[in-house]
Write a protein that holds these residues in place. Sequence first.
Motif, short mmCIF file in Angstrom:
data_model
loop_
_atom_site.label_atom_id
_atom_site.label_comp_id
_atom_site.label_asym_id
_atom_site.label_seq_id
_atom_site.Cartn_x
_atom_site.Cartn_y
_atom_site.Cartn_z
N ALA A 238 6.29 -2.47 1.12
CA ALA A 238 6.13 -1.96 2.76
C ALA A 238 5.75 -3.53 3.29
O ALA A 238 6.11 -3.26 4.49
CB ALA A 238 4.74 -0.80 2.82
N GLN A 239 4.58 -3.71 2.77
CA GLN A 239 3.71 -5.00 3.33
C GLN A 239 5.00 -6.29 3.02
O GLN A 239 4.35 -7.60 3.94
CB GLN A 239 2.84 -5.76 2.49
N ARG A 240 5.86 -6.25 2.71
CA ARG A 240 6.92 -7.60 2.54
C ARG A 240 7.69 -7.30 3.10
O ARG A 240 8.67 -8.41 4.00
CB ARG A 240 7.50 -7.70 1.20
N ALA B 94 -8.83 -7.96 2.28
CA ALA B 94 -7.93 -9.22 2.03
C ALA B 94 -6.09 -9.03 2.56
O ALA B 94 -5.79 -9.37 1.86
CB ALA B 94 -7.78 -8.62 0.69
N HIS B 95 -6.70 -8.65 3.60
CA HIS B 95 -5.52 -8.17 4.79
C HIS B 95 -5.53 -8.20 6.02
O HIS B 95 -4.77 -8.59 6.57
CB HIS B 95 -4.60 -6.74 3.88
N ASN B 96 -6.90 -8.42 6.12
CA ASN B 96 -7.46 -8.57 8.30
C ASN B 96 -8.05 -10.14 7.73
O ASN B 96 -8.10 -11.11 9.12
CB ASN B 96 -7.90 -8.15 8.04
N TRP C 235 -8.21 -13.25 -5.42
CA TRP C 235 -7.02 -14.00 -4.66
C TRP C 235 -6.07 -14.11 -3.61
O TRP C 235 -5.30 -13.92 -4.45
CB TRP C 235 -7.24 -15.18 -6.13
N HIS C 236 -6.56 -12.84 -3.03
CA HIS C 236 -4.89 -11.84 -2.88
C HIS C 236 -3.71 -12.57 -2.01
O HIS C 236 -2.39 -12.15 -2.09
CB HIS C 236 -5.70 -10.54 -1.70
N ASN C 237 -4.22 -13.55 -0.88
CA ASN C 237 -3.09 -14.53 -0.90
C ASN C 237 -2.93 -15.39 -1.69
O ASN C 237 -1.41 -14.63 -1.98
CB ASN C 237 -3.86 -15.59 0.15
N HIS D 99 -2.23 -13.59 -4.92
CA HIS D 99 -1.40 -12.90 -5.64
C HIS D 99 -0.23 -12.32 -4.61
O HIS D 99 0.65 -11.93 -5.16
CB HIS D 99 -2.68 -11.62 -5.61
N HIS D 100 0.13 -12.23 -3.59
CA HIS D 100 0.73 -12.23 -2.46
C HIS D 100 1.91 -13.11 -3.24
O HIS D 100 3.37 -13.29 -2.41
CB HIS D 100 0.61 -12.13 -1.16
N ALA D 101 1.88 -14.64 -2.84
CA ALA D 101 2.53 -15.11 -3.69
C ALA D 101 2.86 -15.70 -4.78
O ALA D 101 4.66 -15.27 -4.21
CB ALA D 101 1.90 -16.92 -2.98
ZN LIG Z 1 -1.71 -6.90 -0.50
#
Ligand SMILES: [Zn+2]
Length: 328
Positions: free
Chosen positions: A117-119, A214-216, A246-248, A250-252
Amino acid sequence: MHLAESLKSHRVEAADVSRVCDGEVRVSPVKFVWFFGMLTGACAGLGTFSLGAFVLFVVTTAVVLLLGHSLGSHRKLIHNSYSCPKWLEYFLVYCGVQVGLDGPLGLMRQHELRDYAQRLPVCHDYLRHGSSFWKDAWWQLVCSLHLYNPPKIRIERRVAEDPFYVALQETWMAQQLPWAVLFYVWGGWGFVFWGVCARVVAGVGGHWLIGYFAHNRGEMSYEVRDAAVQGRNIRWTSLLTMGECWHNNHHAFPGSARLGLRAGEWDPGWWVLQLLRRWHLAWSLRLPSDLPHRTELVLLRDVDDPPDEIASTSAAFAPLKGALPRAV
Ligand SMILES: [Zn+2]
Ligand SMILES: [Zn+2]
């Protein structure tokens, strides 16, 4: 619906965005009783404080977050970002269940739905931590999102039909009991309140808190184009979260076993994986360079050279410098 290439092989299969967007958030009686029950026990712990109970809390919390949540549930079970003997995988995932968030299959479903959903270009506030701080706390800690027309989430048979994982899923709350009995015999109620209740509150509460920030708020090195929400790196929590902050990164690179990618990005989970590799207990550790190229990924700032002690993996960073488009 136009999908990024990386979403076409996702465990979630949704014909259109509404499948992961349209729904309502409702109180989950099970989550409510579980969280507030543990919180009550943790508060009772304040009246039974002892140095021994506190040390038990710190050690058990660190073990379940590092070996369990980070290495077992997240980097192994969900992302399969490294290989290890089956007995070790079972042990790590068992430790992950001790965090008290859910069983292994439930955790996987939640993670995959959120990740998918986040993508997408639009995402429900529940799945992107998009509400105000306190509303998000209430939602994530004691509520569930009920989608009107939920998508299919395919969990591979290696996990979905594994009798050990199925048993853990059915008994994940009861898995605290043997430890509660052991701690009671060892140190009385104080040990139970600190070694079980306070540990579960710290694990579940900390999981929400880091998910919110980590999302805001926080640093970004990469942007995933057209995604409804970007991951953020929360530097000061690297040791507390065992590198999960290091969630940025991780999203990458969701499939990378290493989450802290640059000098100074401390990643205890990666340090332990390197130890396990040295002892021949882990192999095929995936790095960003091992993952398929993502056209939607944009590099926002320079990738520093990795520190000397991880020079053996520095080849993994070379492609990042040239291959990714830069933001202007
Ligand atoms: Zn996330
Ligand atoms: Zn993940």
